[in-house]
Every structure is written in structure tokens, then in C-alpha cells.
Design a protein around this motif. Structure first.
Motif, short mmCIF file in Angstrom:
data_model
loop_
_atom_site.label_atom_id
_atom_site.label_comp_id
_atom_site.label_asym_id
_atom_site.label_seq_id
_atom_site.Cartn_x
_atom_site.Cartn_y
_atom_site.Cartn_z
N GLY A 188 46.78 37.59 37.53
CA GLY A 188 46.20 36.27 37.82
C GLY A 188 45.51 35.62 36.65
N GLY A 189 45.60 36.19 35.46
CA GLY A 189 44.98 35.59 34.30
C GLY A 189 43.47 35.73 34.32
N VAL A 190 42.83 35.07 33.38
CA VAL A 190 41.38 35.14 33.27
C VAL A 190 40.70 34.57 34.52
CG1 VAL A 190 41.18 32.90 32.10
CG2 VAL A 190 39.43 34.65 31.73
N HIS A 191 41.37 33.64 35.20
CA HIS A 191 40.76 33.01 36.37
C HIS A 191 40.64 33.97 37.54
CE1 HIS A 191 40.79 29.19 34.36
NE2 HIS A 191 42.09 29.27 34.15
N LEU A 192 41.49 34.98 37.61
CA LEU A 192 41.33 36.00 38.65
C LEU A 192 40.04 36.78 38.43
CD1 LEU A 192 42.38 37.56 41.09
CD2 LEU A 192 43.74 38.97 39.52
N GLN A 208 58.80 41.28 32.13
CA GLN A 208 57.63 40.44 31.89
C GLN A 208 56.60 40.63 32.99
OE1 GLN A 208 59.29 36.49 31.66
NE2 GLN A 208 59.86 36.71 29.50
N THR A 209 55.35 40.41 32.66
CA THR A 209 54.29 40.51 33.67
C THR A 209 54.43 39.39 34.69
OG1 THR A 209 52.73 39.10 32.47
CG2 THR A 209 52.73 41.45 31.92
N PHE A 210 53.77 39.58 35.82
CA PHE A 210 53.76 38.53 36.83
C PHE A 210 53.18 37.25 36.26
CE2 PHE A 210 51.64 36.13 40.20
CZ PHE A 210 52.68 35.97 41.11
N GLY A 218 52.91 32.16 35.40
CA GLY A 218 51.85 31.34 34.81
C GLY A 218 50.58 31.40 35.63
N ASN A 219 49.89 30.29 35.71
CA ASN A 219 48.61 30.23 36.43
C ASN A 219 48.81 30.02 37.92
OD1 ASN A 219 46.34 30.59 34.62
ND2 ASN A 219 47.05 28.75 33.56
N ALA A 220 49.70 30.81 38.53
CA ALA A 220 49.96 30.66 39.96
C ALA A 220 48.70 30.89 40.77
CB ALA A 220 51.06 31.63 40.39
N PHE A 221 47.93 31.93 40.44
CA PHE A 221 46.71 32.20 41.19
C PHE A 221 45.73 31.05 41.06
CE2 PHE A 221 42.27 33.59 41.02
CZ PHE A 221 42.11 34.04 42.32
N ALA A 222 45.55 30.54 39.84
CA ALA A 222 44.60 29.45 39.62
C ALA A 222 45.03 28.19 40.38
CB ALA A 222 44.47 29.15 38.14
#
Length: 557
Positions: A197-201, A516-518, A523-527
């Protein structure tokens, strides 16, 4: 487990119904200054959690004073308190922007630089307002002794903060600096979930924890926890995501695969003052420094690529004989050279200048060029130039690149470049990896702001680009922080900030064919989900509060 939670929750509500809520008569609880103090305290705590102060654990409770400050506030007051908290947070954490006043001459330009710093802090503070509105509305509707309503509240405020944080990185070209998750950049166990989820997770987990602490403490102040012992379900569930992220991170770090392909890079850190870079009389000295450090680095004999920082060459290499001669001498050692330089395109009606990174072969030939895609307002271009240019020293706007260049290196160790603040822009790293980059290079010139916390904050963002995409990075900066970062966020740092020198580091390129990672795929799907969820719950809470207020008015009549 769910059944036992429900039974315990019913017992807790029954106990709360029998015991009246306490009344606070001490003047401190009635003081109008207390909410202001809580708002400022949260702003200070947030800033202290970021590089420069380094009190990283504060972030897990930093929002609690603000939440108490707005819990019973009107929408207008909650918005004001959120703006105050955000302003304190950003005026402190972006304090390095004050150094720009020393880069310009004249009272007018110095005042403009200082004003720009304050305006940016105010602008960023606006993104705290949705959070405080969600808290103010949510407390009235959900916060109390009911576990499920409390969890609903915790989810709502977490989504609103995360969505607003993501939105700040998008609007008006975006300013994605210092999301809450960045505070944990050195805690490699917690940040491994960024590949999903990137940094936003990570930011969402932090806000969730803050909300859990707030709900737990609020139950004491509102009469729900006057017994000797009570189960703290909200607090336990607040800690759970962090505990799970640590467990996941430990599992990842204990099972790091071993790749046998490696690249050795020589990172040249010339440590040239920004004012000297503008002084033509210093050009010879700058070139001599680059030659001295590069020659020393290549003598080690284990280097696959020499990297110079952003705009390392004082003049455009394709126009300057002295710069091109230096490049030819340095590449004649048989090692490719990646140099930061201004470049231009004359194919149109007028020349377009770029902030570029140019890869030279072993005989000084051009192999590939990357033109910076994400430009810095008032640094590389002036918005609304007919009005704003007179307030800046910028006389010429740079052009904007339109693609990520995958640069060749021996074998299949191709890489892509991020220039300056581009390593804070997550979609650019994703774009490069999708294009086929096996590792990343970040070239920067942080001399604009050093000495300050900016260099460390800048590095903190770069760490997440590596974890999100499971790809290593070499950072080469004029004044630091020059280092290598592996695909799991671990850093190899051999050069102190603001020192002249070089360091040689090894990194393992991402294997060809590795899935590749999720995050890279999505991309910023979670955000984006957080932004949609946050906007929805804020709208719902606002509507519920309006109905409740209208009903109270009708009952009073």
C-alpha cells in the motif's frame, strides 16, 4: 472470538449505563485556551517525529491532543484548530526552507522567499482540516462505549487523514513531502508492508493507533473506565495492525533472497556551496573537485558506474569545452559516467532547456539522456510568470520531460534516474520500474537547504520508493545524503553530510522476470480507496450531524 467481544461489549455498556459520566468543574476543563494548547501540542509532536528531531515514536500518539481539542467543537472551530495544528507541524518540519533567504539578494526577494515558506506551510495545513472535521463529527455520532461504533470512528478518521495526505501529493503538481509513514523510514520491520500500500498504508496504521489511544483515554474522561480493570479492546485492536506489520516485516527480512548479480557504483559528493555554483569564477575549482574525486574512486578498480550529482557540471556539457573535456578524460578510464547537467533541445521553434542526467560511455559518447519530469515550482519554473516572476530570481523556465529513460549498463543491469525531489514522487519510481529499470539512481543537489534536516527527510522518502517496488537505489547528492539503499530499505552510508568525498557501494539489481510487487502493479490503489472512503464517511458524518442538530432544535421547540 467475535462472540466473546460482543458479550464483553454488552457488559461494558450495561456498566456504563448504570454509572453517570463524571462532570469536570475545574477551570482548566472550561478554559478556551485548552483546545488551542492541544492543537499546538499535536503540531509540535508531529514535527518532532520527523528527521531533524527524530522522536519517531511520538507519532503514534501525536494526534491525540488534537483529537481531544476538537471532540466537542463546532465545525468552524474544528477546522480552525486543524489549520493551527497543521501550520505548526509544517512550519517546524519545513523549517529548512528558511535557508532560501540566504540564496537570494535584496530585501524584496528575501521577503518573497520567507513569505513563500509561510504560505506553503499554510497550504499544507489545509489538509489537516478534513481530519479534524471527521473527528468532531465522528465523536458526536460514534465515539462512546460501543466497541463497534468506536471501530467505525477509528476507521473513518484513518481514511480521512490518509486520503487527504494522498490528495496533497496530487493537487497543483503535488507536494508529497512528509506523510506520516515517512517517520518510520529507519524501522525496516514496520515499513515492509509498503510493497502493498505504499507509504500511505503506514500512515493509515499510525492514525489508526492514534485513534485507538484517543478512544481509550476518552472512555476514562467520560466515565466508561472507572472500574479497577476493564478490557481495552479498542487499544488492543489499535495495536494489532502495527504488531502484524512488524511480524510481516520480520518474516520478509529473515527470508531475503540472495541474488548473485551486483553492480558497484562510485558516488561522488563534491560538497559545493550553492552560491559557489552560481559564481563563474568557481567553475574551474568545481571541475577540479570532480576530477580529483572521480580519479580517486576509479583507482579502486571495482567500479561499474561513476555517478555525479544533479547539475554537477557548472555549464551545459554540450556547450562547454571545459565540461566536455572533463567528461572525456573521466570516461577514458573505461568506466561509464552518469553526470547531472543542464541540456537543451533545439528541434522546436525555440530552444527548450532541461534539468538532465546524461550517461556517457567509456569514450565520452552520449549513451542516454533523462530529462526531469516533475519540476519544482519557483525553483525550475514560475507559475503565472507574467505576475509571479518579479517575485523570484528565476529568469528562465525549464522544460518538462515526458518519460522515464531506462539507461543501459553492462549485461542487463539497466537503471532509471530520478532527479532532485522526484524520489519523493512515488508514481515516478513505479513508472520507471514498469518501464524495465532494475535499479534506480537518485541525483540531487540539496545545497539549497543545507545545513538542515532537509537532507535526512529527503533520504527518508527515497527509502520508501525502494520498499514499494522492491528495487535498490543509489543516491548521489552534492552535499548528502549519498548512499545506497537495498530493496528492503536498509541503507549503506559512508559519507557524512556536507563533506567532500566519494563512496563505493554495491547493490543487487532487481532480477529479470521477478514478479512485480502489488504496489508496482497497482500504484497508489490503497491511497485512492482511502480518499474515496474518507470523502464518503466525511459526507455521511456531516449529514448525520445536520440531522441530529435539526432534531435537537425541533425537540427544543
Amino acid at each position: 472470538m467475535i462472540g466473546s467481544f460482543k458479550e464483553m461489549d454488552k457488559k461494558r455498556q450495561a456498566f456504563d449505563a448504570e454509572r453517570p459520566a463524571p462532570t469536570f468543574t475545574h477551570p482548566v476543563f472550561k478554559s478556551s485556551l485548552l483546545p488551542l494548547f492541544g492543537s499546538i501540542m499535536s503540531g509540535v509532536f508531529l514535527a518532532l517525529a520527523f528527521p531533524g528531531f527524530g522522536k519517531t515514536t511520538l507519532v503514534f500518539a501525536a494526534l491525540v491532543p488534537l483529537m481531544f481539542a476538537v471532540q466537542s467543537a463546532s465545525a468552524k472551530k474544528a477546522a480552525g484548530l486543524g489549520l493551527l495544528c497543521g501550520f505548526v507541524f509544517f512550519i517546524m518540519s519545513l523549517g529548512w526552507l528558511r535557508n532560501l533567504t540566504g540564496m537570494v539578494e535584496g530585501a524584496g526577494l528575501k521577503a518573497s522567499a520567507l513569505l513563500g515558506y509561510v504560505v506553503l506551510a499554510l497550504y499544507c495545513a489545509l489538509y489537516v482540516v478534513p481530519f479534524t472535521l471527521a473527528v468532531a463529527f465522528g465523536v458526536k455520532q460514534w465515539a462512546g462505549s460501543n466497541l463497534w461504533k468506536n471501530l467505525r470512528f477509528m476507521f473513518a478518521v484513518s481514511m480521512v487523514w490518509t486520503g487527504a495526505e494522498y490528495l496533497r501529493g496530487l493537487l497543483f503538481t503535488g507536494f508529497p513531502w512528509n506523510p506520516l509513514g515517512v517517520t518510520q523510514y529507519a524501522n525496516t520491520t514496520i515499513i515492509q508492508l509498503a510493497e502493498w500500500g505504499g507509504v500511505h498504508l503506514i500512515s493509515a496504521f499510525i492514525v489508526w493507533m492514534n485513534a485507538a489511544v484517543f478512544i481509550t483515554l476518552r472512555q476514562y474522561t467520560h466515565g466508561s473506565r472507572m472500574k479497577r480493570y476493564r478490557p481495552h479492546f479498542e487499544l488492543m485492536l489499535g495495536i494489532a495492525p502495527l504488531a502484524l506489520s512488524i511480524a510481516y516485516g520480520m518474516n520478509v527480512l529473515f527470508n531475503v533472497p540472495e541474488y548473485y548479480d551486483s553492480v558497484n557504483v562510485a558516488l561522488i559528493q563534491p560538497n559545493i556551496e550553492q552560491t559557489e555554483k552560481w559564481d563563474a569564477a568557481k567553475d574551474r575549482e568545481i571541475l577540479d573537485t570532480l576530477e580529483e574525486l572521480t580519479s580517486a574512486a576509479v583507482r579502486l578498480g571495482t567500479t561499474d558506474l561513476v555517478i555525479w550529482p544533479e547539475t554537477a557540471l557548472p555549464d551545459p556539457v554540450r556547450l562547454s569545452r571545459s565540461c566536455s573535456a572533463l567528461v572525456e578524460r573521466m570516461s577514458s578510464h573505461g568506466i561509464p559516467l552518469l553526470a547531472g547537467s543542464m541540456d537543451f533541445d533545439t528541434s522546436g521553434a525555440a530552444p527548450v532547456w532541461y534539468n538532465s542526467s546524461i550517461l556517457f560511455g567509456t569514450n565520452g559518447t552520449f549513451l542516454a539522456t533523462y530529462n526531469k519530469q516533475h519540476l519544482v515550482p519557483f525553483g525550475e519554473y514560475v507559475p503565472f510568470p507574467s505576475f509571479m516572476r518579479k517575485f523570484t530570481p528565476i529568469e528562465m523556465d525549464f522544460g518538462m520531460g515526458d518519460e522515464s529513460t531506462v539507461m543501459p549498463l553492462r549485461g542487463e543491469a539497466s537503471f532509471s534516474v530520478l532527479i532532485c525531489f522526484e524520489d519523493t514522487v512515488a508514481p515516478l519510481a513505479v513508472k520507471a520500474v514498469r518501464a524495465g529499470a532494475r535499479w534506480l539512481v537518485s541525483q540531487s543537489n540539496d545545497a539549497w537547504f543545507d545545513p538542515s534536516a532537509q537532507s535526512e527527510q529527503h533520504l527518508a522518502h527515497a527509502v520508501f520508493r525502494c520498499v514499494e517496488n522492491r528495487i535498490p537505489m543509489a543516491r548521489c547528492c552534492n552535499t548528502g545524503v549519498s548512499c545506497t539503499i537495498d530493496a528492503y530499505g536498509s541503507m549503506q552510508r559512508n559519507l557524512a553530510v556536507r563533506t567532500k568525498g566519494f563512496t563505493v557501494g554495491a547493490l543487487q539489481p532487481r532480477p529479470v522476470g521477478l514478479e512485480q510487487t502489488f504496489y508496482t502493479r497497482s500504484g497508489n490503489a490503497f491511497a485512492k480507496v482511502a480518499l474515496l472512503a474518507g470523502a464518503t464517511v466525511l459526507f455521511v458524518l456531516r449529514s448525520l450531524n445536520r440531522k441530529k442538530r435539526k432534531k435537537n432544535v425541533q425537540d427544543a421547540e
